[in-house]
Design an enzyme around this catalytic site. Sequence first.
Site, short mmCIF file in Angstrom:
data_model
loop_
_atom_site.label_atom_id
_atom_site.label_comp_id
_atom_site.label_asym_id
_atom_site.label_seq_id
_atom_site.Cartn_x
_atom_site.Cartn_y
_atom_site.Cartn_z
N PHE A 135 -44.77 21.75 3.75
CA PHE A 135 -44.37 21.47 2.36
C PHE A 135 -45.60 20.94 1.62
CE2 PHE A 135 -42.35 19.17 -1.07
CZ PHE A 135 -41.23 19.92 -1.37
N ASP A 207 -42.69 14.67 9.81
CA ASP A 207 -41.90 14.64 8.58
C ASP A 207 -40.53 15.26 8.91
OD1 ASP A 207 -40.66 15.11 6.13
OD2 ASP A 207 -42.58 15.43 5.10
N TYR A 232 -32.14 12.32 0.32
CA TYR A 232 -31.36 13.05 -0.70
C TYR A 232 -31.03 14.48 -0.28
CZ TYR A 232 -36.12 14.49 -2.18
OH TYR A 232 -37.41 14.94 -2.21
N LYS A 233 -31.52 14.91 0.88
CA LYS A 233 -31.20 16.25 1.35
C LYS A 233 -29.93 16.15 2.22
CE LYS A 233 -35.94 17.75 0.70
NZ LYS A 233 -37.29 17.84 1.25
N ARG A 381 -32.99 31.03 0.02
CA ARG A 381 -32.79 30.01 1.03
C ARG A 381 -31.35 29.49 0.94
NH1 ARG A 381 -36.17 24.41 1.15
NH2 ARG A 381 -35.00 24.13 -0.77
C1 LIG Z 1 -38.39 17.61 0.35
C2 LIG Z 1 -39.66 17.29 1.06
C3 LIG Z 1 -40.50 16.29 0.58
C4 LIG Z 1 -40.17 15.57 -0.69
O1 LIG Z 1 -41.05 14.56 -0.98
P1 LIG Z 1 -40.75 13.57 -2.20
O2 LIG Z 1 -41.84 12.61 -2.15
O3 LIG Z 1 -39.39 12.98 -1.93
O4 LIG Z 1 -40.71 14.37 -3.45
C5 LIG Z 1 -41.63 15.99 1.32
N1 LIG Z 1 -41.94 16.66 2.45
C6 LIG Z 1 -41.14 17.65 2.91
C7 LIG Z 1 -41.52 18.35 4.17
C8 LIG Z 1 -40.00 18.00 2.21
O5 LIG Z 1 -39.22 18.99 2.66
#
Ligand SMILES: *Cc1c(COP(=O)(O)O)cnc(C)c1O
Length: 420
Positions: A135, A207, A232-233, A381
């Site tokens: 990501f 992560d 939040y996911k 997705r």
């Molecule tokens: C959704 C996601 C994030 C989100 O990061 P924020 O700081 O909350 O915006 C970070 N890393 C991964 C791998 C994600 O899927």
Amino acid sequence: MSTKVTITSRADCAALDEQDPLGVLRGRFELPEGVIYLDGNSLGARPRASLARAHEVVAMEWGQDLIKSWNTAGWFALPKRLGDRLAPIVGARPGEVVVTDTTSLNLFKALAAALEIQRQKAPERKVIVTERSNFPTDIYMADGLARWLDRGYAIRLVDSVEELPSAVDADCAVLMLTHVNYRTGWQHDMAALTRHAHEAGALALWDLAHSAGAVPLDLHGADADFAVGCTYKYLNGGPGAPAFIWVPEKHQAAFSHPLTGWWSHAAPFAMSHGFTAADGIGRALCGTQPVVSLAMVECGLEVFEETDMQAIRTKSLALTDLFIALVEARCKAHPLGLVTPREHAQRGSQVSFTHPHGYAVMQALIERGVIGDYREPEIMRFGFTPLYTSFADVWDAVEILRDILDSGGYDANAARSAVT
Ligand SMILES: *Cc1c(COP(=O)(O)O)cnc(C)c1O
């Protein structure tokens, strides 16, 4: 519950729903009529309890008790209390997790700490290994930290899982990976890669943004070094809800990072001049948290306490197997390409298909009430959240997809929104 039986009708799916031990938990969530929500991997649905909880926090704790609530309503302790409640979901112990800040910020703190531990022990190690397909924020944060430290750190981007082991060499300080890939749904073998990192002298930072609440996790079993993730996911904490960071006891004494705000101080209200880090997980905090948003995280975690990650995983695999099988059987005339691994051990809780007009097809699906999302390039997705997704939902979603594809009912030139 097994999807080995061939599912050929909506009635078959309804029969699976009848036997589903998690079926009752759908009632814990508020979902609009006529929507099949397959985007809980991006923003989890709203736990019903969150509305009353928000009212309580805003009207009573803030409205009536005002600043006293930092003590009387436990606001100050909330990051640690929620961390302890979240801990079992990721295989952590009490006192090792706090819910705070964003995933990006927590990654920054954990990576800074890992680099510092290595600098004390093996200063010649200057490389952070990660995947190019990670990501982007993870790579951006690592890059930003490396540039600001200005100590010769470099990021080594790996293009395939096969290349990972050899990329973790004598120069590698930290192996920083996202456990389940946001785009493909690929799930890494955390224990094996962590073991490999340790054998090579590196630390492993994970992560869990697309793993926490989606797949069973055992951070201690894998002997991981640090972890961060989203609430939040799959954890249904609400839009922009604070993230979490895990620092195992073995690394807490050595855990240091540059964001030394007053919440990470040993005695924040001493208002002293020098900084002394708090003992334990408190040192992973930084500053004042968004209490209203933080409080919502608890409503999501409460639902998980009614079940366990093995039950969630069993249903998740049944849902994703079914979706793959139905799309391949019923939309086979169309140029859809499965991106997500068929192998269970390598799959998270989402399924991605490519289509040359992926963005437009996804817009048409959303228009018809099937909410998934789109990720470059060409990827549609679909996230499957066993707490509130039924087998009949899967059937209905595939039928709507088939209808859109068969009828060409999408606008191939659809303009992109800011958030896809
Ligand atoms: C959704 C996601 C994030 C989100 O990061 P924020 O700081 O909350 O915006 C970070 N890393 C991964 C791998 C994600 O899927």
